[in-house]
Scaffold this active site. Structure first.
Site, short mmCIF file in Angstrom:
data_model
loop_
_atom_site.label_atom_id
_atom_site.label_comp_id
_atom_site.label_asym_id
_atom_site.label_seq_id
_atom_site.Cartn_x
_atom_site.Cartn_y
_atom_site.Cartn_z
N LYS A 121 44.79 42.20 37.89
CA LYS A 121 44.74 41.41 38.79
C LYS A 121 44.92 39.85 38.17
O LYS A 121 45.83 39.00 38.52
CB LYS A 121 43.63 41.16 39.68
N ASN A 144 39.33 33.60 40.04
CA ASN A 144 38.62 34.40 38.80
C ASN A 144 39.41 34.03 37.85
O ASN A 144 39.25 34.78 36.68
CB ASN A 144 38.55 35.82 39.39
N HIS A 190 31.68 47.98 38.20
CA HIS A 190 30.55 47.08 38.88
C HIS A 190 29.52 47.61 39.68
O HIS A 190 29.03 47.21 40.67
CB HIS A 190 31.34 45.96 39.50
#
Length: 429
Positions: A121, A144, A190
């Protein structure tokens, strides 16, 4: 900065005063809000002196009556006690991206592109931004990556905000209606923050749930989870674009976009820019001139015929695998804080590894796992691994930092780890 009069007279608590938190505080205060802030780091609290914000730990005061609790994406809301306290008080837990979404109505007419995925990303976000800049279209990059979006000056009419969105950020966002939403992939990551892989995938899927169904959705369907999300959006018809795996493109003119993973990233960026009306010539020029990202397949030196590559951003095995597939003779620096007890995604490329150098908290366990497949040294530290790899490498070899692990055992983040690698290479005799 980006702000809105809609915040005037409202009360917010902000927990976490790193870059995005500090930007949220400044934007809220500029919008006329009353803000109470906290961070466990005394230096960050001290930096708020004179800002107009009050100091107070939201774990210790009554949150009833507050309009929102803004937390940094790094705050584990699945287990942090302040999250339960906020929910009991009926206070929404949000992040800076939700504040941006709330501020959109006060901005000049614009477009928002939101890009998520376990891997790729950052590259795709930076690539879309670069192509837009090449085409002369005003754009900002945030989320981010780069500067916090609230800290940047608003774009003029017709501008494009390109946002990289992690699952943590999406968890804290509720009203972001992206004009173009992109999902690159979903692979295990995660999982300490989610109740299993399906919950993690569902967090990614929320990017599309927030969208007007008439807005564009672009999804790479190379993994089962992403394909399942795409199937649920099939009623969108022409507003949904699916990117199939194995699509062949000539990447020879794109020096910073080599490898099949970058073919996927490039194709997603091409689809975004075509959706935004960018011409083919500008897209081609942007792909050719894109310089890539620091810490992602970044060649930092060639010494004595040995190439040193910083891929510190590869914080999980799926992200490290493309780097291992890109070089013929690799001295692989691997390890850190493990996210998985398996390196299975990397296994197809083990034959490219001459020797591995295991570092960090996961070092000994990874060494045991890899010993059946290659020669391994337990180096412990990154500096030791670089020195050992340099001593063993011969001309034509690549010393590759692609850790397949998080950095938090020895470094503040993957960027600090990457900088340490560059410094260690620079210190070689």
């Amino acid at each position: 900065m980006i702000t809105t009069p809609a915040w005037r007279g409202k009360r917010y608590a902000v927990l976490g005063l790193a870059r995005s938190g500090a930007a949220a505080v400044a934007a809220l205060l500029a919008g006329g809000a009353e803000v109470t802030v906290w961070d466990t780091d005394p230096a960050r609290r001290e930096a708020m002196s004179g800002s107009g914000a009050a100091l107070g730990d939201p774990e210790t005061f009554d949150l009833v009556g507050f309009d929102g609790l803004i937390v940094s994406p790094g705050v584990p809301i699945n287990r942090h006690p302040v999250a339960a306290k906020a929910r009991t008080a009926g206070v929404p837990i949000i992040g800076d991206i939700e504040l941006f979404a709330q501020a959109r109505a006060a901005l000049p007419p614009h477009t928002v592109v939101g890009i998520t995925g376990t891997n790729g990303k950052s590259t795709t976000t930076a690539l879309v931004h670069h192509i837009l800049q090449t085409a002369g279209i005003p754009s900002l990059m945030g989320g981010n990556i780069g500067l916090p979006i609230l800290a940047q000056p608003p774009l003029a009419e017709g501008g494009v905000y390109v946002l990289e969105l992690s699952s943590y950020q999406i968890d804290l966002t509720f009203t972001l209606d992206c004009d173009v939403a992109v999902l690159l992939n979903v692979t295990p990551d995660h999982l300490d923050r989610y109740d299993g892989f399906q919950a993690y995938a569902a967090a990614k899927a929320r990017l599309f749930a927030m969208q007007n169904p008439a807005h564009a959705a672009i999804i790479s369907i190379g993994d089962d989870a992403s394909a399942a999300i795409a199937r649920k959006l099939s009623a969108r018809g022409e507003a949904l674009t699916k990117i199939a795996p194995g699509f062949c493109m000539d990447q020879s003119r794109w020096p910073s976009l080599q490898g099949p993973h970058n073919a996927q990233n490039a194709l997603a960026a091409i689809n975004v820019c075509e959706t935004l009306g960018v011409g083919n010539a500008a897209i081609d020029a942007g792909l050719a001139s894109f310089a890539g990202l620091d810490h992602r397949m970044q060649t930092v030196a060639v010494r004595g015929g040995v190439t040193y590559v910083n891929d510190s951003k590869a914080t999980n095995p799926e992200s490290a695998a493309p780097a291992l597939g890109s070089f013929a003779r690799i001295h692989w620096i691997v390890g850190g804080q493990a996210k998985s007890d398996s390196l299975a995604p990397c296994a197809p490329h083990f034959g490219n590894v001459v020797r591995a150098y295991a570092i960090g908290e996961a070092g000994e366990g990874l060494a045991d796992l890899l010993a059946a497949h290659m020669t391994v040294e337990v180096s412990g530290t990154l500096a030791a691994a670089v020195a050992q790899a340099a001593a063993n490498a011969r001309p034509g070899d690549t010393v590759l930092l692609s850790p397949a692990c998080a950095s938090f055992d020895q470094f503040s983040d993957f960027e600090a780890r990457g900088r340490a690698f560059v410094e260690a290479v620079g210190a070689l005799a």
